[in-house]
Design a protein around this motif. Structure first.
Motif: not given
Length: 135
Positions: A12-21, A75-77, A99-101, A130-131
């Motif tokens: 695996l060469t890509e870094a893990y990027v967690p979903f961040t709402l 934002v719809l939950a 919120f993260n856009i 926007n992270p």
């Protein structure tokens, strides 16, 4: 008896990027139940919604609309949808939060990051971040 820890290895060469709402903790998340107009076509979770002035119901926010729903209000939950034609749905909607856009579902009229970041400028309880641009 000894314990051995095994660590899986791979290519695996890509870094893990967690979903961040959520982009931050101020303002805090807050939601309430609202009526979503004609949800027979599925409305995805985390969709940006606007309020129709005449009915007070929410629908997908479209900047080209002229019925009040062009102004984002929440934002719809959770995703909603109904098999019945012309059926409204009741679902929780976030009216407060940071919120993260990139985690939100936007109508195509929000075609740039600048439009997304500015979407809730008149709303002091929802903040867009926007992270990708943070240091």
């Amino acid at each position: 008896m000894s314990n051995t820890i095994h660590i899986a290895q791979g290519d695996l060469t890509e870094a893990y990027v967690p979903f961040t709402l959520v982009g931050g903790d101020v303002p805090a998340l807050a939601s309430k139940s609202e009526t979503i107009l004609d949800a027979n076509a599925a409305v995805l979770q985390y969709t940006v919604l606007g309020r129709i002035s005449a009915s007070g119901k929410l629908q997908i926010c479209d900047l080209a609309a002229e019925d009040g729903s062009e102004v984002p209000v929440g934002v719809l939950a959770y995703a909603v949808g109904s098999a019945a034609a012309n059926a409204d749905a009741v679902a929780p909607v976030y009216f407060s939060g940071n919120f993260n856009i990139d985690a939100l579902v936007w109508h195509a009229s929000f075609s740039t990051d600048a439009l997304k970041l500015a979407a809730f400028n008149d709303n002091k309880t929802i903040v867009m971040t926007n992270p990708r641009y943070s240091t």
